[in-house]
Design an enzyme around this catalytic site. Structure first.
Site, mmCIF file in Angstrom:
data_model
loop_
_atom_site.group_PDB
_atom_site.id
_atom_site.type_symbol
_atom_site.label_atom_id
_atom_site.label_comp_id
_atom_site.label_asym_id
_atom_site.label_seq_id
_atom_site.Cartn_x
_atom_site.Cartn_y
_atom_site.Cartn_z
ATOM 1 N N ASN A 290 0.823 -1.209 0.000
ATOM 2 C CA ASN A 290 0.000 0.000 0.000
ATOM 3 C C ASN A 290 0.857 1.259 0.000
ATOM 4 O O ASN A 290 1.947 1.281 0.574
ATOM 5 C CB ASN A 290 -0.983 -0.009 1.183
ATOM 6 N N PHE B 32 -7.588 11.439 -14.818
ATOM 7 C CA PHE B 32 -8.569 11.641 -15.903
ATOM 8 C C PHE B 32 -9.897 10.960 -15.572
ATOM 9 O O PHE B 32 -10.970 11.523 -15.801
ATOM 10 C CB PHE B 32 -8.026 11.090 -17.226
ATOM 11 N N CYS C 125 -8.001 4.617 -4.528
ATOM 12 C CA CYS C 125 -7.042 5.167 -5.500
ATOM 13 C C CYS C 125 -7.270 6.618 -5.893
ATOM 14 O O CYS C 125 -6.331 7.412 -5.851
ATOM 15 C CB CYS C 125 -7.062 4.310 -6.754
ATOM 16 N N GLN D 124 -8.685 9.524 -4.920
ATOM 17 C CA GLN D 124 -8.313 10.682 -4.096
ATOM 18 C C GLN D 124 -6.816 10.671 -3.792
ATOM 19 O O GLN D 124 -6.120 11.672 -3.955
ATOM 20 C CB GLN D 124 -9.141 10.690 -2.817
ATOM 21 N N ARG E 161 -27.278 6.762 -6.370
ATOM 22 C CA ARG E 161 -26.672 6.059 -7.495
ATOM 23 C C ARG E 161 -27.578 6.033 -8.718
ATOM 24 O O ARG E 161 -27.205 5.479 -9.761
ATOM 25 C CB ARG E 161 -26.343 4.613 -7.085
HETATM 26 P P1 NAD Z 1 -3.798 -3.290 0.231
HETATM 27 O O1 NAD Z 1 -3.691 -2.425 1.413
HETATM 28 O O2 NAD Z 1 -5.039 -4.062 -0.036
HETATM 29 O O3 NAD Z 1 -2.602 -4.361 0.244
HETATM 30 C C1 NAD Z 1 -1.281 -4.054 0.544
HETATM 31 C C2 NAD Z 1 -0.687 -5.199 1.352
HETATM 32 O O4 NAD Z 1 0.717 -4.982 1.492
HETATM 33 C C3 NAD Z 1 -1.236 -5.314 2.774
HETATM 34 O O5 NAD Z 1 -1.821 -6.591 2.965
HETATM 35 C C4 NAD Z 1 -0.005 -5.105 3.673
HETATM 36 O O6 NAD Z 1 -0.013 -5.913 4.844
HETATM 37 C C5 NAD Z 1 1.115 -5.501 2.742
HETATM 38 N N1 NAD Z 1 2.415 -4.962 3.123
HETATM 39 C C6 NAD Z 1 2.739 -3.668 3.439
HETATM 40 N N2 NAD Z 1 4.048 -3.582 3.709
HETATM 41 C C7 NAD Z 1 4.575 -4.815 3.580
HETATM 42 C C8 NAD Z 1 5.886 -5.345 3.722
HETATM 43 N N3 NAD Z 1 6.920 -4.572 4.047
HETATM 44 N N4 NAD Z 1 6.055 -6.668 3.506
HETATM 45 C C9 NAD Z 1 5.028 -7.461 3.160
HETATM 46 N N5 NAD Z 1 3.760 -7.014 3.007
HETATM 47 C C10 NAD Z 1 3.546 -5.705 3.211
HETATM 48 O O7 NAD Z 1 -3.448 -2.351 -1.028
HETATM 49 P P2 NAD Z 1 -3.939 -2.533 -2.547
HETATM 50 O O8 NAD Z 1 -5.308 -1.997 -2.711
HETATM 51 O O9 NAD Z 1 -3.633 -3.920 -2.980
HETATM 52 O O10 NAD Z 1 -2.966 -1.497 -3.278
HETATM 53 C C11 NAD Z 1 -1.602 -1.776 -3.438
HETATM 54 C C12 NAD Z 1 -1.023 -0.775 -4.410
HETATM 55 O O11 NAD Z 1 -1.640 -0.918 -5.693
HETATM 56 C C13 NAD Z 1 -1.211 0.686 -4.014
HETATM 57 O O12 NAD Z 1 -0.072 1.417 -4.400
HETATM 58 C C14 NAD Z 1 -2.402 1.116 -4.848
HETATM 59 O O13 NAD Z 1 -2.379 2.485 -5.130
HETATM 60 C C15 NAD Z 1 -2.203 0.325 -6.113
HETATM 61 N N6 NAD Z 1 -3.433 0.035 -6.862
HETATM 62 C C16 NAD Z 1 -4.584 -0.325 -6.226
HETATM 63 C C17 NAD Z 1 -5.729 -0.630 -6.957
HETATM 64 C C18 NAD Z 1 -7.011 -1.035 -6.289
HETATM 65 O O14 NAD Z 1 -8.018 -1.101 -6.969
HETATM 66 N N7 NAD Z 1 -7.033 -1.297 -5.008
HETATM 67 C C19 NAD Z 1 -5.685 -0.596 -8.347
HETATM 68 C C20 NAD Z 1 -4.501 -0.234 -8.964
HETATM 69 C C21 NAD Z 1 -3.381 0.064 -8.213
HETATM 70 C C1 UDX Z 2 -9.937 2.888 -10.174
HETATM 71 C C2 UDX Z 2 -9.566 2.862 -11.663
HETATM 72 O O1 UDX Z 2 -10.755 2.733 -12.443
HETATM 73 C C3 UDX Z 2 -8.635 1.712 -11.951
HETATM 74 O O2 UDX Z 2 -8.228 1.738 -13.302
HETATM 75 C C4 UDX Z 2 -7.419 1.832 -11.044
HETATM 76 O O3 UDX Z 2 -6.557 0.756 -11.265
HETATM 77 C C5 UDX Z 2 -7.839 1.882 -9.588
HETATM 78 O O4 UDX Z 2 -8.771 2.958 -9.388
HETATM 79 P P1 UDX Z 2 -11.613 1.519 -8.635
HETATM 80 O O5 UDX Z 2 -11.406 2.649 -7.684
HETATM 81 O O6 UDX Z 2 -11.435 0.139 -8.150
HETATM 82 O O7 UDX Z 2 -10.643 1.691 -9.897
HETATM 83 O O8 UDX Z 2 -13.099 1.612 -9.235
HETATM 84 P P2 UDX Z 2 -13.787 2.573 -10.308
HETATM 85 O O9 UDX Z 2 -14.699 1.744 -11.120
HETATM 86 O O10 UDX Z 2 -12.817 3.395 -11.034
HETATM 87 O O11 UDX Z 2 -14.704 3.506 -9.406
HETATM 88 C C6 UDX Z 2 -14.164 4.486 -8.540
HETATM 89 C C7 UDX Z 2 -15.265 5.288 -7.907
HETATM 90 O O12 UDX Z 2 -15.888 6.137 -8.865
HETATM 91 C C8 UDX Z 2 -16.385 4.450 -7.314
HETATM 92 O O13 UDX Z 2 -16.809 5.003 -6.096
HETATM 93 C C9 UDX Z 2 -17.467 4.521 -8.358
HETATM 94 O O14 UDX Z 2 -18.752 4.323 -7.821
HETATM 95 C C10 UDX Z 2 -17.285 5.940 -8.859
HETATM 96 N N1 UDX Z 2 -17.800 6.145 -10.222
HETATM 97 C C11 UDX Z 2 -17.228 5.497 -11.269
HETATM 98 C C12 UDX Z 2 -18.859 7.011 -10.439
HETATM 99 O O15 UDX Z 2 -19.385 7.603 -9.504
HETATM 100 N N2 UDX Z 2 -19.315 7.201 -11.710
HETATM 101 C C13 UDX Z 2 -18.762 6.569 -12.783
HETATM 102 O O16 UDX Z 2 -19.236 6.799 -13.917
HETATM 103 C C14 UDX Z 2 -17.690 5.678 -12.554
#
Ligand code: NAD
Ligand code: UDX
Length: 467
Positions: free
Chosen positions: A92, A229, A279, A281, A445
Site C-alpha cells: 500500500n 482523468f 485510489c 483521491q 446512485r
Molecule cells: P492493500 O492495502 O489491499 O494491500 C497491501 C498489502 O501490502 C497489505 O496486505 C499489507 O499488509 C502488505 N504490506 C505492506 N508492507 C509490507 C511489507 N513490508 N512486507 C510485506 N507485506 C507488506 O493495497 P492494494 O489496494 O492492494 O494497493 C496496493 C497498491 O496498488 C497501491 O499502491 C495502490 O495504489 C495500487 N493500486 C490499487 C488498486 C485497487 O483497486 N485497489 C488498483 C490499482 C493500483
Molecule cells: C480505479 C480505476 O478505475 C482503476 O483503473 C485503477 O486501477 C484503480 O482505481 P476503482 O477505484 O477500483 O478503480 O473503481 P472505479 O470503477 O474506477 O470507481 C471508482 C469510484 O468512482 C467508485 O466510487 C465509483 O462508484 C465511482 N464512479 C465510477 C462514479 O461515480 N461514476 C462513474 O461513472 C464511474
C-alpha cells in the site's frame, strides 16, 4: 531470460488477484504472494473460498485452480524473495498522515522497507517490478536503495514499472482481458532484457498489441494520469448533476447525449454521491503534491478541483437529506443501502457512505446500514478512522443489519449509497409499508425505478434530476 519464480510482496486487493491470474495463466511459473499480515495470508489459504480476504466475482474459481499448484500465499517474505528472479512490490502507498506532505504526498515507507529487504536478502540478480502506484521518479529511489544497502557483492537489480489498471469489482475480468498492460524500464540493453522478461509473462494471455512498453518515468506517470482523468470525468458529471437538479435537466439524459460523441465516449459518466475507493483521491492528491514540488501551482490547482468537487458532492447529498426532512434528522432513522465504495466489492476505503454517515451522525440521526458484503466491524473502523467522535458514540449512532428489510423498517428515509444490483429487485411495496410517512428515498446512485417508487407513494430524490 525466462522467469520461473515470481514473488509478490503485498497480498492485498491488487497483489492477490493479479498474482492469482498470472499463476492461472502461466502454470510453469511458481508464484508466491507474501505479506506481513498473518491473518490476511491465512484467509488467502482458507479452504473455504468464501473466506478469501478480497471479494471479487470469479476470484474464487481462479484461486481454486492455481492455489497449491503454482500459486502460494505465505508470510515467509525472505524465502520468497530469495527464490524469485522477479519480485513485484504491491504494497500500500497511502496518503501521508504526518510530516512533510501530510494529507497529500504518498507515504512510501512500505515501499522503502521492501526495497531494503530485497537488498538484504538477494543473493543473485533480481528484476524488481513496481506494481504499486508510485510518484513519478520513485524508481530512482528504489534503485538507489537496492544498489547501496545490500551486501555489495555485485548483484544487479533492474527496476520496472508495471502499474495496475484493474478496477475493483471487475478485477478478474480486467486482468484476463486488459485494455493494455504497461511496462516501463531502462532504455539500456539490460533494461530491455528485463522488460522483455515481463512482456513474456503477460504474453501468455495478453495479445502483444496490448502490451505497451515505455521509459520508466512515462509508465509511472501514466498511472497517476489515468486515475486523474477518470476521477475528473466523475467530478465533471457530478458538477453537472447539481446544475441538472436546479434546471430540470436529467443528468442521465445529458450523459447519454454527450457520451454518443465518439470524442467523449459513453463510459464513466454516471453521476453519483461521489467517487470513493483507495485510489482516486490518494493518487490525485499525490499528483497535486508532485506538481507543487516542481512549482507548477496552476497544474496543482487544476487537479485539486476534482477532489473539491467530489467533497462537495458527498456533502450536498447529506445536506439534501437534512433539508428535505424538514431541516432536522435528529432522532430520525435513516437507512443506508450499501456501504462499499462501489458494487461487487467488500472494499470500503474512501467510500462516500462513510462521509454521508458522518454528516448525518453529526445531526444526531440514527443511521441503519445494510451492505451485502461489508462486515460490521469494517463500518465502525471506517467511522472511527475519521476521529469525529468517540468510538462508543459511533456504535450508538450507527446500527448494522444483516437484512435490508430490517434496516429499512420504521425508517424516515432510505439513502442508496452503493449500486448493488440486488437493491433493484427488493419488494419496495413491503419496504414502503413498514416506513414512516412520508417515506423518502434518496438515490445516490440513480439505480431505482422512479416511476414505480412514486406509484407506491415514496418521495423519491435522484441525484442529477430535478424534483
Ligand atoms: P492493500 O492495502 O489491499 O494491500 C497491501 C498489502 O501490502 C497489505 O496486505 C499489507 O499488509 C502488505 N504490506 C505492506 N508492507 C509490507 C511489507 N513490508 N512486507 C510485506 N507485506 C507488506 O493495497 P492494494 O489496494 O492492494 O494497493 C496496493 C497498491 O496498488 C497501491 O499502491 C495502490 O495504489 C495500487 N493500486 C490499487 C488498486 C485497487 O483497486 N485497489 C488498483 C490499482 C493500483
Ligand atoms: C480505479 C480505476 O478505475 C482503476 O483503473 C485503477 O486501477 C484503480 O482505481 P476503482 O477505484 O477500483 O478503480 O473503481 P472505479 O470503477 O474506477 O470507481 C471508482 C469510484 O468512482 C467508485 O466510487 C465509483 O462508484 C465511482 N464512479 C465510477 C462514479 O461515480 N461514476 C462513474 O461513472 C464511474
Amino acid at each position: 531470460m525466462k522467469i520461473k519464480n515470481i514473488c509478490c510482496i503485498g497480498a492485498g486487493y491488487v497483489g492477490g488477484p493479479t498474482m492469482a491470474v498470472i499463476a492461472q495463466k502461466c502454470p510453469d511459473i511458481k508464484v508466491t504472494v507474501v505479506d506481513i499480515n498473518e491473518a490476511r495470508i491465512a484467509a488467502w489459504n482458507d479452504k473455504d473460498l468464501s473466506k478469501l480476504p478480497v471479494y471479487e466475482p470469479g476470484l474464487d474459481t481462479v484461486v481454486a485452480e492455481a492455489r497449491g499448484r503454482n500459486l502460494f500465499f505465505s508470510t515467509e517474505v525472505d524465502k520468497a524473495i530469495d527464490e524469485a528472479e522477479m519480485i513485484f512490490i504491491s504494497v500500500n502507498t497511502p496518503t501521508k498522515t504526518y510530516g512533510k506532505g501530510k494529507g497529500m504526498a504518498a507515504d512510501l515507507k512500505y515501499i522503502e522497507l521492501c526495497a531494503r529487504q530485497i537488498a538484504r536478502v538477494a543473493k543473485d540478480d533480481k528484476i524488481v517490478v513496481e506494481k504499486s502506484t508510485l510518484p513519478v521518479r520513485t524508481a530512482s529511489a528504489i534503485k538507489n536503495i537496492l544498489d547501496n544497502t545490500g551486501n555489495g557483492n555485485g548483484i544487479k537489480f533492474q527496476i520496472l514499472s508495471n502499474p495496475e489498471f484493474l478496477a475493483e469489482g471487475t478485477a478478474i475480468a480486467d486482468l484476463m482481458n486488459p485494455d493494455r498492460v504497461l511496462i516501463g524500464g531502462d532504455t539500456t540493453a539490460e533494461g530491455e532484457e528485463a522488460i522483455q522478461a515481463l512482456v513474456d509473462v503477460y504474453a501468455s494471455w495478453v495479445p502483444q498489441a496490448q502490451i505497451l512498453t515505455t521509459n520508466i518515468w512515462s509508465s509511472e506517470l501514466s498511472k497517476l494520469t489515468a486515475n486523474a482523468f477518470l476521477a475528473q470525468r466523475v467530478s465533471s458529471i457530478n458538477a453537472m448533476s447539481e446544475l441538472c437538479e436546479k434546471t430540470g435537466a436529467d443528468v442521465n439524459e445529458v450523459a447519454k447525449a454527450i457520451g454518443m460523441d465518439s470524442r467523449i465516449g459513453p463510459k464513466f459518466l454516471k453521476a453519483s454521491v461521489g467517487f470513493g475507493g483507495s485510489c482516486f483521491q490518494k493518487d490525485i492528491l499525490n499528483l497535486v503534491y508532485i506538481a507543487k514540488t516542481y512549482g507548477l501551482n496552476e497544474v496543482a490547482d487544476y487537479w485539486e478541483q476534482v477532489i473539491m468537487m467530489n467533497d462537495h458532492q458527498k456533502r450536498r447529498f447529506a445536506d439534501n437529506i437534512v433539508s428535505t426532512l424538514y431541516n432536522t434528522v435528529s432522532g430520525k432513522k435513516i437507512a443506508f443501502l450499501g456501504w462499499a465504495f462501489k458494487k461487487d466489492t467488500n472494499d470500503t476505503r474512501e467510500s462516500a457512505a462513510i462521509y454521508v454517515a458522518d454528516d448525518l451522525l453529526n445531526e444526531q440521526s440514527a443511521v441503519h446500514v445494510y451492505d451485502p458484503k461489508v462486515v460490521e466491524e469494517r463500518m465502525y473502523a471506517d467511522l472511527d478512522y475519521l476521529n469525529t467522535r468517540a468510538s462508543e458514540e459511533n456504535r450508538k449512532g450507527l446500527k448494522v443489519h444483516q437484512d435490508p428489510y430490517e434496516a429499512c423498517k420504521g425508517a424516515h428515509a432510505i439513502a442508496v449509497l452503493t449500486e448493488w444490483d440486488a437493491f433493484k429487485t427488493y419488494d419496495w411495496q413491503k419496504i414502503y409499508n413498514n416506513m414512516q410517512k412520508p417515506a423518502f428515498v434518496f438515490d445516490g446512485r440513480g439505480i431505482l425505478d422512479k416511476q414505480k417508487l412514486k406509484e407506491i407513494g415514496f418521495v423519491y430524490y435522484k441525484i442529477g434530476e430535478g424534483a
